[in-house]
Motif scaffolding. Structure first.
Motif, PDB file in Angstrom:
ATOM      1  N   ASN A 100       0.849  -1.183   0.000  1.00 47.47           N
ATOM      2  CA  ASN A 100       0.000   0.000   0.000  1.00 47.47           C
ATOM      3  C   ASN A 100       0.890   1.240   0.000  1.00 47.47           C
ATOM      4  N   GLU A 125       3.548   0.435   3.338  1.00 47.12           N
ATOM      5  CA  GLU A 125       4.258  -0.808   3.605  1.00 47.12           C
ATOM      6  C   GLU A 125       3.981  -1.814   2.502  1.00 47.12           C
ATOM      7  N   GLN A 165      -0.628 -10.348  10.187  1.00 46.58           N
ATOM      8  CA  GLN A 165      -0.798  -8.915   9.991  1.00 46.58           C
ATOM      9  C   GLN A 165       0.560  -8.237   9.863  1.00 46.58           C
ATOM     10  N   GLY A 213       1.492  -4.474   9.318  1.00 44.77           N
ATOM     11  CA  GLY A 213       0.888  -3.160   9.196  1.00 44.77           C
ATOM     12  C   GLY A 213      -0.582  -3.300   8.858  1.00 44.77           C
ATOM     13  N   ASP A 214      -0.997  -2.650   7.779  1.00 45.00           N
ATOM     14  CA  ASP A 214      -2.390  -2.732   7.343  1.00 45.00           C
ATOM     15  C   ASP A 214      -2.630  -3.847   6.331  1.00 45.00           C
ATOM     16  N   SER A 236      -2.884  -7.888   5.423  1.00 41.29           N
ATOM     17  CA  SER A 236      -3.167  -9.192   6.017  1.00 41.29           C
ATOM     18  C   SER A 236      -2.796 -10.269   5.009  1.00 41.29           C
ATOM     19  N   GLY A 266      -5.696  -5.796   1.793  1.00 44.51           N
ATOM     20  CA  GLY A 266      -5.545  -4.491   2.422  1.00 44.51           C
ATOM     21  C   GLY A 266      -6.368  -3.467   1.682  1.00 44.51           C
ATOM     22  N   ASN A 267      -6.872  -2.491   2.399  1.00 44.70           N
ATOM     23  CA  ASN A 267      -7.658  -1.423   1.762  1.00 44.70           C
ATOM     24  C   ASN A 267      -8.825  -1.987   0.950  1.00 44.70           C
TER      25      ASN A 267
END
Length: 280
Positions: A21, A24, A107, A109-110, A112, A132-133
């Protein structure tokens, strides 16, 4: 609200896939050297400072060649099973070795990352999805047969790296010895173009926007052949053949306003530097 993906290299000479992202990223497999990984990322405007972990699918050399140096230089945790670590003969620092279990998300950071088992002739082979997101990316290579684990996760993907290793006729008529042909097509080797196309046609979700065809054989496949084959069935999905000689552009996968669709935007128009006359 997006993820960025690229193949840094894809083939029996080395496999390495970047998913991240804005802040990261992770590498799935590290089958090219640290130097080549850095060079290719730099050409794409990416940086290793964003990479927070490496996930290893299995112990074959084209998936682990660069992992020891990358992990040591950048102090990166390496998510790997104990059997893969042992059978790969890797000498990673113990504090950098992290385990994972199938179907248990990790996990970072954001992001998975979820591993799941697959059919391949390795000690504990796994594939991965990265989420993510609200976007899910799948990495499906080195798969002997399209088992229920692969199908279950492919149906979740907004974009995917999918193995299309060999053309059946090219393999059958090619120079490989009989035992090697049987290893490739025997259920624990690799997916053929036909098998990959069946997965794509039967199980792709309506919101998939990008498919990167990965791990093509140098001797038993042809990039133009497989591109044309999948283009006939694309139905709006962008089809990209990942190179065994260089990186693809970075693609940005963005959810649209609709819950069931995504948009794919190429972030980089840079052409991979490849040997003269070799486009893949």
């Amino acid at each position: 609200m997006s993820l960025f993906i690229t193949s840094l290299n894809s083939g029996s000479n080395g496999n390495c896939y970047y998913i991240g992202n804005d802040s990261e990223a992770v590498l799935v497999d590290a089958g090219i050297s640290c130097r080549e990984t850095e060079k290719r990322m730099a050409r794409l405007g990416l940086t290793m400072t964003k990479v927070k972990a490496i996930f290893i699918s299995h112990e074959h050399i084209d998936h682990i060649r660069g992992v020891t140096v990358l992990a040591k230089k950048y102090r990166l945790p390496v998510y790997i099973t104990r059997a893969t670590l042992t059978h790969g003969g890797l000498t990673l620092e113990e504090q950098l070795v992290m385990s994972f279990n199938p179907y248990e998300p990790v996990q970072v950071g954001d992001l998975s990352i979820t591993a799941f088992p697959k059919h391949h002739d390795a000690s504990e082979p796994h594939s991965f999805i990265v989420t993510g997101n609200t976007v899910t990316i799948g990495i499906f290579t080195d798969i002997g047969a399209p088992c229920e684990h692969v199908i279950h996760h492919f149906k979740q993907c907004h974009a995917a790296f999918l193995e299309a290793n060999y053309d059946e006729q090219m393999l059958d008529k090619g120079r490989y010895p009989y035992y090697l042909k049987n290893r490739i097509r025997g259920g624990k080797g690799h997916l053929s173009n036909t098998q990959a196309l069946e997965i794509f046609n039967t199980w792709r979700p309506p919101f998939m926007s990008l498919l990167l065809l990965a791990h093509l054989s140098r001797d038993n496949n042809n990039p133009t052949l497989v591109q044309e084959l999948f283009d006939q069935h694309a139905n709006g999905v962008q089809i990209v053949v990942a190179s065994r000689f260089g990186e693809t552009p970075v693609y940005r996968i963005i959810p649209t306003n609709s819950a069931d669709t995504t948009a794919t935007m190429p972030l980089s128009r840079a052409i991979a530097e490849v040997p003269p006359g070799k486009l893949f």
